[in-house]
Motif scaffolding. Structure first.
Motif: not given
Length: 119
Positions: A78-83
């Motif tokens: 899960t990327p931080k910019h698109d949780p």
């Protein structure tokens, strides 16, 4: 630890991962991240000086990177910019092959860490 043992670890690590892939179910993401850790280990071992420190340091850092990346992405990424988005989502039980590859990476890291001259 003798230098030949450390060099043998550089050969045994990817060979062990290939054997585990052939005998146990191992997901591709774990293999990719183990490859990244192995590349980091090779780059450190071949470019850093002195080699008496570089070879075990490469094993230790490469093994740690491989293990941490495999553990962190076990159920998805899960990327931080698109949780709200999870890539490679996996809700099942982590395959035994993945755990064995992680253990192998941890053993490589321990082997490198033990052979460093900490004093």
């Amino acid at each position: 630890m003798p230098r030949t043992v450390l060099l043998a670890a550089y050969v045994a690590w990817p060979a062990g991962v290939v054997v585990l892939r052939l005998t146990a179910h191992t997901r591709g993401r774990c293999l990719v991240f183990t490859g990244v850790g192995y590349l980091v280990a090779l780059v450190i071992a071949t470019t850093a000086t002195p080699s008496s420190v570089a070879v075990p340091l490469g094993l230790m850092l490469g093994g740690l990177i491989a293990v941490v990346m495999c553990l962190n992405t076990g159920h998805g990424l899960t990327p931080k910019h698109d949780p709200g988005t999870t890539y490679w989502a996996y809700d099942g039980k982590i395959p035994r092959g993945d755990r064995l590859v992680e253990v192998l990476g941890a053993l490589v890291a321990i082997c490198g860490g033990v052979s460093l001259n900490w004093g």
